[in-house]
Structure formats: structure tokens, C-alpha cells
Scaffold this motif. Structure first.
Motif, PDB file in Angstrom:
ATOM      1  N   ASP A  49       0.802  -1.235   0.000  1.00  0.00           N
ATOM      2  CA  ASP A  49       0.000   0.000   0.000  1.00  0.00           C
ATOM      3  C   ASP A  49       0.831   1.280   0.000  1.00  0.00           C
ATOM      4  N   THR A  86       2.275  -5.389  -2.770  1.00  0.00           N
ATOM      5  CA  THR A  86       0.831  -5.591  -2.828  1.00  0.00           C
ATOM      6  C   THR A  86       0.071  -4.290  -2.553  1.00  0.00           C
ATOM      7  N   GLY A  87      -0.795  -3.915  -3.503  1.00  0.00           N
ATOM      8  CA  GLY A  87      -1.619  -2.721  -3.323  1.00  0.00           C
ATOM      9  C   GLY A  87      -0.884  -1.411  -3.481  1.00  0.00           C
ATOM     10  N   SER A 105      -2.243  -6.623  -7.194  1.00  0.00           N
ATOM     11  CA  SER A 105      -3.216  -5.545  -6.941  1.00  0.00           C
ATOM     12  C   SER A 105      -2.571  -4.163  -7.003  1.00  0.00           C
ATOM     13  N   LYS A 160      -1.743  -0.420  -8.240  1.00  0.00           N
ATOM     14  CA  LYS A 160      -2.560   0.688  -8.736  1.00  0.00           C
ATOM     15  C   LYS A 160      -1.715   1.537  -9.690  1.00  0.00           C
TER      16      LYS A 160
END
Length: 266
Positions: free
Chosen positions: A201, A220-221, A241, A243
Motif C-alpha cells: 500500500d 501488494t496494493g 493488486s 494501482k
């Protein structure tokens, strides 16, 4: 240990081959008084701050290990080659400070301000920098195992300087660093070491990662819009995942892509 030893060791550490940091660190006497004791008290430091009347104080080459310096205004302070292992600097303001070749092993810098701080040759293994602001700082040093979760590293300058061959091996070492939720927008981490870093993230918008080692890292993320992935080693990296992947630069120029852990579209 002689007082010059930390300076010499830090220089050796950054001039060595990419994976030689740990062996050189073991050459230091980490149990010596120079690394584990403080030659000043908090009251002494506070007196220096008061006497300086707003001007930066000089704590260069001081033994300050284990000292409680939390919440102090150390803006612009000279802490070059100082030893602050296990020191408490929680919430302190070290903006613009000279931390070159200083020691911060297992120090607590959570929530501290290090905006524009000079960190060339710093050794901050296992330090707590969670929530700290390192924007525009230059962390060319060893942060292996540090906690930088939720930290702000906007426009950070941690990449190797390839224009200067004598400094070509000097880079940010973020091996196994916790960067969960950290904001690295616009940071330069070109040719840096990020093996096994946790970037879950994290905001990697416009980050320069060219030539860096992300093997085993967890993204991840993470947001990777505009991030430069040219020649980035992603062996064993978790790229799930993500972005903004469609706008990442040189996404197809990653190295060891077949060994990465990816989602269906990665």
C-alpha cells in the motif's frame, strides 16, 4: 574503540561491494562505550539549545547512545559521526540536520522530522522511523531492518550517483525495511537495495526505481503510477493488486519477471 573508527567504518561500508555491508559492520566493537554510552545528559543538550538561541547546535562526534532526546528542537544540528544507538528521538525536529556517518542503530525516531536532513553514510539498522518525515532528505546509508511504516519520503534522494563513478556504489540500503503505507512520491531510489522490503500500500508515484533491487519485496496494493521500473530486479517480488500499473514507465523492462509473484494482469 578509537573515536575515528565510526567515521572510517561508515566510509568503508559505502565504498564496499553491494552485499558486503554486514561483514564490515561486524568489524566494529558495538559493545564499546563509544557505541553504548552517552557522554552528555539530556539537560546538557537542552542547555546547549538554550544557549544557541535558535541557532543550530554542534554535537558532532558525540557519544549519545541511549539518551532521551525526544521532542527536542535539533533543527540544523551538526550530528556528524555522532553515536545515537538506541537513543530516543521520538517527535524531535532534525530538519536540515547533518547526520552524515552518524550511528542510529535501534534508535527511536518515530514521528521525527528529518526534512532535508543529510544522511550520507548513516547507519540506522533496525531504527524506528514510523511516521517520520524524511522528505527531501538524502539517506545514502544503511537502514536494513528499519521500520518506516507510514513515513513520508516525498522527493527523497536515495539513488546512486551514476555521474560520479567514485560514488557509484553509494546508495540507499533499504533491505527488509518496513515501508507499509509510506509516501515515496517523487523519490529517487535508482540502483538502491530494496530486497525483501515491505511496500504494501505504499505510494510509489513517479518514483525512480531504475536499476534497483526489489527481489523478494512485497508491493501488494502499491501505487506505481509514473514509477520507473527500467532494469529493476523483481525476482520473488510480490506484484499484486498494483494501482496505476498502466502508467508505470518501462514496465516491460523489468528483470527476472518470470520469477515474480504477479496477478493476472501483471
Amino acid at each position: 574503540m578509537r573515536r575515528l573508527a565510526p567515521l572510517l567504518l561508515a566510509s568503508m561500508l559505502l565504498a564496499a561491494p553491494a552485499h558486503a555491508e554486514q561483514d564490515l559492520l561486524l568489524g566494529a566493537d558495538m559493545g564499546s562505550a563509544a557505541m553504548t554510552k552517552a557522554e552528555m545528559t539530556r539537560a546538557d543538550v537542552e542547555a546547549l539549545i538554550a544557549k544557541a538561541d535558535g541557532k543550530p547546535i554542534d554535537l558532532s562526534d558525540k557519544a549519545l547512545a541511549g539518551l532521551d532526546l525526544s521532542g527536542l528542537n535539533l533543527k540544523g544540528a551538526n550530528l556528524r559521526t555522532a553515536r545515537l544507538n538506541k537513543a530516543n528521538l521520538r517527535g524531535s525536529d532534525l530538519s536540515g540536520a547533518n547526520l552524515e556517518q552518524a550511528w542510529f542503530i535501534k534508535a527511536d525516531l518515530s514521528g521525527a522530522k528529518l526534512v532535508g536532513a543529510k544522511m550520507f553514510g548513516i547507519t540506522a539498522r533496525d531504527a524506528n522511523l514510523s511516521g517520520a518525515d524524511l522528505s527531501r532528505s538524502m539517506p545514502i546509508g544503511d537502514f536494513k531492518g528499519a521500520n518506516m511504516s507510514g513515513a513520508t519520503l516525498v522527493d527523497l534522494k536515495g539513488g546512486a550517483d551514476i555521474k560520479n563513478q567514485s560514488m557509484g556504489l553509494m546508495r540507499a540500503v533499504f533491505v527488509s525495511v518496513n515501508l507499509r503505507g509510506a509516501n515515496l512520491k517523487g523519490a529517487n531510489l535508482g540502483r538502491s537495495r530494496l530486497e525483501y522490503a515491505d511496500l504494501t500500500d505504499a505510494n510509489l508515484t513517479d518514483v525512480v526505481l531504475m536499476g534497483s533491487d526489489l527481489s523478494g519485496a512485497n508491493l501488494t496494493g502499491a501505487t506505481v503510477s509514473g514509477a520507473d521500473f527500467k532494469n529493476v530486479d523483481v525476482s520473488g517480488a510480490r506484484l499484486v493488486s498494483l494501482k496505476g500499473q498502466d502508467s508505470a514507465k518501462d514496465w516491460s523492462a523489468r528483470v527476472n519477471v518470470d520469477r515474480a509473484i504477479t496477478g493476472a494482469s501483471n
